[in-house]
Design a protein around this motif. Structure first.
Motif, PDB file in Angstrom:
ATOM      1  N   ALA A 289      15.802   1.457  19.429  1.00  8.56           N
ATOM      2  CA  ALA A 289      15.118   0.316  18.670  1.00  8.56           C
ATOM      3  C   ALA A 289      15.345  -0.011  17.328  1.00  8.56           C
ATOM      4  CB  ALA A 289      13.515   0.782  18.520  1.00  8.56           C
ATOM      5  N   ASP A 290      15.521  -1.388  17.012  1.00  8.41           N
ATOM      6  CA  ASP A 290      15.548  -1.796  15.657  1.00  8.41           C
ATOM      7  C   ASP A 290      14.520  -2.044  15.037  1.00  8.41           C
ATOM      8  OD1 ASP A 290      18.412  -2.298  15.467  1.00  8.41           O
ATOM      9  OD2 ASP A 290      18.488  -3.981  16.635  1.00  8.41           O
ATOM     10  N   PRO A 291      14.687  -2.105  13.373  1.00  7.00           N
ATOM     11  CA  PRO A 291      13.329  -2.514  12.773  1.00  7.00           C
ATOM     12  C   PRO A 291      12.687  -3.573  13.162  1.00  7.00           C
ATOM     13  CG  PRO A 291      15.190  -1.840  11.345  1.00  7.00           C
ATOM     14  CD  PRO A 291      15.830  -1.924  12.821  1.00  7.00           C
TER      15      PRO A 291
ATOM     16  N   TRP B 163      -0.807 -11.653  -8.544  1.00  5.60           N
ATOM     17  CA  TRP B 163      -0.523 -10.244  -7.843  1.00  5.60           C
ATOM     18  C   TRP B 163      -1.612  -9.852  -7.036  1.00  5.60           C
ATOM     19  CZ3 TRP B 163       2.827  -6.464  -6.802  1.00  5.60           C
ATOM     20  CH2 TRP B 163       2.009  -5.255  -6.625  1.00  5.60           C
TER      21      TRP B 163
ATOM     22  N   THR C 225      -1.094  -9.052  -2.786  1.00  2.00           N
ATOM     23  CA  THR C 225      -1.169  -7.903  -2.345  1.00  2.00           C
ATOM     24  C   THR C 225      -2.318  -7.561  -1.285  1.00  2.00           C
ATOM     25  OG1 THR C 225      -2.421  -7.223  -4.537  1.00  2.00           O
ATOM     26  CG2 THR C 225      -0.358  -6.311  -4.314  1.00  2.00           C
TER      27      THR C 225
ATOM     28  N   CYS D   6      -1.743  -6.363   2.470  1.00  2.28           N
ATOM     29  CA  CYS D   6      -2.547  -5.316   3.258  1.00  2.28           C
ATOM     30  C   CYS D   6      -3.247  -5.893   4.439  1.00  2.28           C
ATOM     31  CB  CYS D   6      -3.880  -4.982   2.088  1.00  2.28           C
ATOM     32  SG  CYS D   6      -3.322  -4.124   0.763  1.00  2.28           S
TER      33      CYS D   6
ATOM     34  N   PHE E 146      -2.466   3.056   6.168  1.00  2.00           N
ATOM     35  CA  PHE E 146      -1.745   2.397   4.787  1.00  2.00           C
ATOM     36  C   PHE E 146      -2.218   1.251   4.385  1.00  2.00           C
ATOM     37  CE2 PHE E 146       1.839   5.353   5.293  1.00  2.00           C
ATOM     38  CZ  PHE E 146       2.469   5.211   3.941  1.00  2.00           C
TER      39      PHE E 146
ATOM     40  N   LEU F  70      -6.069   1.936   2.845  1.00  2.31           N
ATOM     41  CA  LEU F  70      -5.677   2.636   1.773  1.00  2.31           C
ATOM     42  C   LEU F  70      -5.385   1.629   0.535  1.00  2.31           C
ATOM     43  CD1 LEU F  70      -5.896   5.571   0.021  1.00  2.31           C
ATOM     44  CD2 LEU F  70      -3.399   5.471   0.878  1.00  2.31           C
ATOM     45  N   ALA F  71      -4.354   0.735   0.825  1.00  3.86           N
ATOM     46  CA  ALA F  71      -3.857   0.086  -0.150  1.00  3.86           C
ATOM     47  C   ALA F  71      -4.554  -1.125  -0.609  1.00  3.86           C
ATOM     48  CB  ALA F  71      -2.630  -0.600   0.498  1.00  3.86           C
TER      49      ALA F  71
ATOM     50  N   THR G  15      -7.945  -0.758  -0.588  1.00  4.68           N
ATOM     51  CA  THR G  15      -9.112  -0.111  -1.404  1.00  4.68           C
ATOM     52  C   THR G  15      -8.649   0.031  -2.830  1.00  4.68           C
ATOM     53  OG1 THR G  15      -9.390   1.367   0.399  1.00  4.68           O
ATOM     54  CG2 THR G  15     -10.312   1.970  -1.729  1.00  4.68           C
ATOM     55  N   MET G  16      -7.080   0.032  -2.961  1.00  6.80           N
ATOM     56  CA  MET G  16      -6.413   0.338  -4.415  1.00  6.80           C
ATOM     57  C   MET G  16      -6.545  -1.143  -5.095  1.00  6.80           C
ATOM     58  SD  MET G  16      -3.416   2.639  -3.639  1.00  6.80           S
ATOM     59  CE  MET G  16      -2.257   2.235  -4.814  1.00  6.80           C
ATOM     60  N   VAL G  17      -6.394  -1.818  -4.138  1.00  5.97           N
ATOM     61  CA  VAL G  17      -6.044  -3.449  -5.127  1.00  5.97           C
ATOM     62  C   VAL G  17      -7.304  -4.258  -5.045  1.00  5.97           C
ATOM     63  CG1 VAL G  17      -3.626  -3.564  -4.770  1.00  5.97           C
ATOM     64  CG2 VAL G  17      -5.115  -4.622  -2.925  1.00  5.97           C
ATOM     65  N   SER G  18      -8.329  -3.938  -4.328  1.00  4.29           N
ATOM     66  CA  SER G  18      -9.607  -5.021  -4.376  1.00  4.29           C
ATOM     67  C   SER G  18     -10.972  -4.018  -4.301  1.00  4.29           C
ATOM     68  CB  SER G  18      -9.463  -5.871  -3.087  1.00  4.29           C
ATOM     69  OG  SER G  18      -9.526  -4.946  -1.787  1.00  4.29           O
ATOM     70  N   ASN G  19     -11.543  -3.849  -3.258  1.00  7.10           N
ATOM     71  CA  ASN G  19     -12.785  -3.046  -3.375  1.00  7.10           C
ATOM     72  C   ASN G  19     -12.965  -2.283  -2.191  1.00  7.10           C
ATOM     73  OD1 ASN G  19     -14.133  -5.130  -1.787  1.00  7.10           O
ATOM     74  ND2 ASN G  19     -13.864  -6.382  -3.569  1.00  7.10           N
TER      75      ASN G  19
END
Lengths: 49, 331
Positions: free
Chosen positions: B27-29, B62, B66, B70, B121, B124-125, B127-131
């Motif tokens: 499998a490739d990416p 930014w 992000t 997400c 991911f 979680l991400a 949550t970090m960048v918004s609310n």
């Protein structure tokens, strides 16, 4: 399969190349995620200041 | 209603392919990217971005990038979970048999792991960048698509895509909530536009792909209620969609530009839906080219045209809202 290690598997050249490509992709994603976390913290800190 | 899928026998062939999968794989990416349903993701990315743009607060570039990233990863994760669970029926359908799992390049279990990790991911991400509220809705959306739609509704009721369509309707609301922190009437209207757009969009496709869904036992509306009833329901949803598209003009979310564009697009949507209603789409054998989303036999042309137009429609409606917001509602 080797006789001494019946559980082992010898990957083909194509499989090794594919694994290498996957590893590079995972490394790039991890680096990007680190940058993402770093910049998010910086932006949040600046926003709070 | 619970339909026993004949695809599960056909799926045995897929299981054999998957069982033959040994070693570390090739499998490739790009195969993992394909697991994330990039075509669906493009619509999610666009509508989420419009949710952010249309919100009545200024959002930094930014944060915009992000948040959209997400939401895109979350949508991709739910796509991977869908491909894990649906590997058996995907292998038997012409439209989906070339996906990475039925092709045997990615194990179903790997798709599951990939989907779960990416889900975690993305939430979680976000949550970090918004609310927390935006992240919570994203988590609920992934759960709704993977569990409520894929595991439950898809194989048990012809209303599968009506209720399941909610999963695709949440992204603009997530974008809006990520910007504002609250759910307002405008956020709900953005949700409702996609929610009411989904049944005519998918049923138009299902009308000329009836055989494909029937083959695998997925109870799409044309298989269960018949083509005639489906064509009528498509027209009803088109009317409801036209009404909900007028609401942004009342609430102030959309101005003159939006009103004109939405008016023209909804007239087009209504006209094409009416043509579908009056056509004989879905009453003959399957599409001319099984692998193509667009090749059809002449009787199904109206359904194919509506399906193609519906994609453009959503981009234009949301594009008009974004354009107006970017111009600051000066017109």
């Amino acid at each position: 399969m080797s006789e001494e290690h019946p559980e082992t598997y010898t990957p083909t050249a194509e499989e090794l190349k594919a694994r290498n490509r996957r590893n590079i992709a995972i490394a790039l994603i991890l680096v990007a995620f680190m940058v993402f976390v770093f910049l998010s913290i910086v932006m949040r800190t600046q926003g709070a200041a | 209603m619970n339909i026993q899928s004949p695809a599960l026998e056909k799926g045995e062939a897929a299981s054999e392919t998957m069982a033959a999968f040994k070693g570390i794989g090739t499998a490739d990416p790009s195969d993992y990217f394909a697991l994330m349903k990039p075509r669906v993701m493009s619509l999610v990315v666009f509508t989420a971005w419009v949710g952010l743009i249309a919100a009545p607060v200024s959002v930094s570039l930014w944060k915009m990038i992000t948040v959209v990233l997400c939401i895109a990863v979350g949508a991709g994760a739910s796509g991977a979970l869908n491909m894990w669970y649906d590997a058996d029926i995907d292998a038997a359908m012409s439209r989906t048999k070339k996906r990475p799992v039925p092709r045997g390049v990615v194990r179903a279990e790997t798709a599951l792991t990939f989907g779960v990790i990416m889900s975690a991911f993305s939430v979680l991400a976000l949550t970090m960048v918004s609310n927390y509220l935006a992240a919570g809705i994203l988590a609920f959306t992934i759960f709704f698509y993977a569990v409520i739609y894929t595991m439950w509704l898809k194989r048990s009721t012809p209303q599968n895509i009506v209720i399941g369509g909610a999963a695709g309707a949440f992204p603009p609301m997530i974008g809006w909530v990520a910007a504002t922190g609250t759910i307002t009437l405008d956020a709900v209207v953005l949700f409702l536009i996609i929610f009411l757009w989904t049944p005519p969009h998918f049923w138009a496709l299902a009308l000329y792909k009836t055989g494909d869904y029937e083959k695998v036992g997925v109870p799409m509306m044309p298989n269960i209620r018949g083509a005639k009833s489906t064509r009528f329901q498509i027209f009803i949803y088109a009317i409801l969609l036209a009404f909900i598209c007028a609401v942004p003009v009342i609430t102030g979310l959309g101005g003159m530009i939006y009103a004109v564009i939405a008016g023209i697009m909804n007239l087009g949507f209504l006209a094409l839906s009416f043509k579908v209603w009056k056509s004989r789409a879905g009453e003959q054998a399957d599409a001319a080219d099984e692998a193509s989303l667009y090749a059809v036999k002449s009787g199904d042309l109206a359904a194919r045209n509506l399906f193609a137009f519906s994609i453009v429609y959503l981009f234009v409606i949301f594009g008009a809202l974004a354009a107006e917001s970017l111009m600051g509602g000066t017109l």
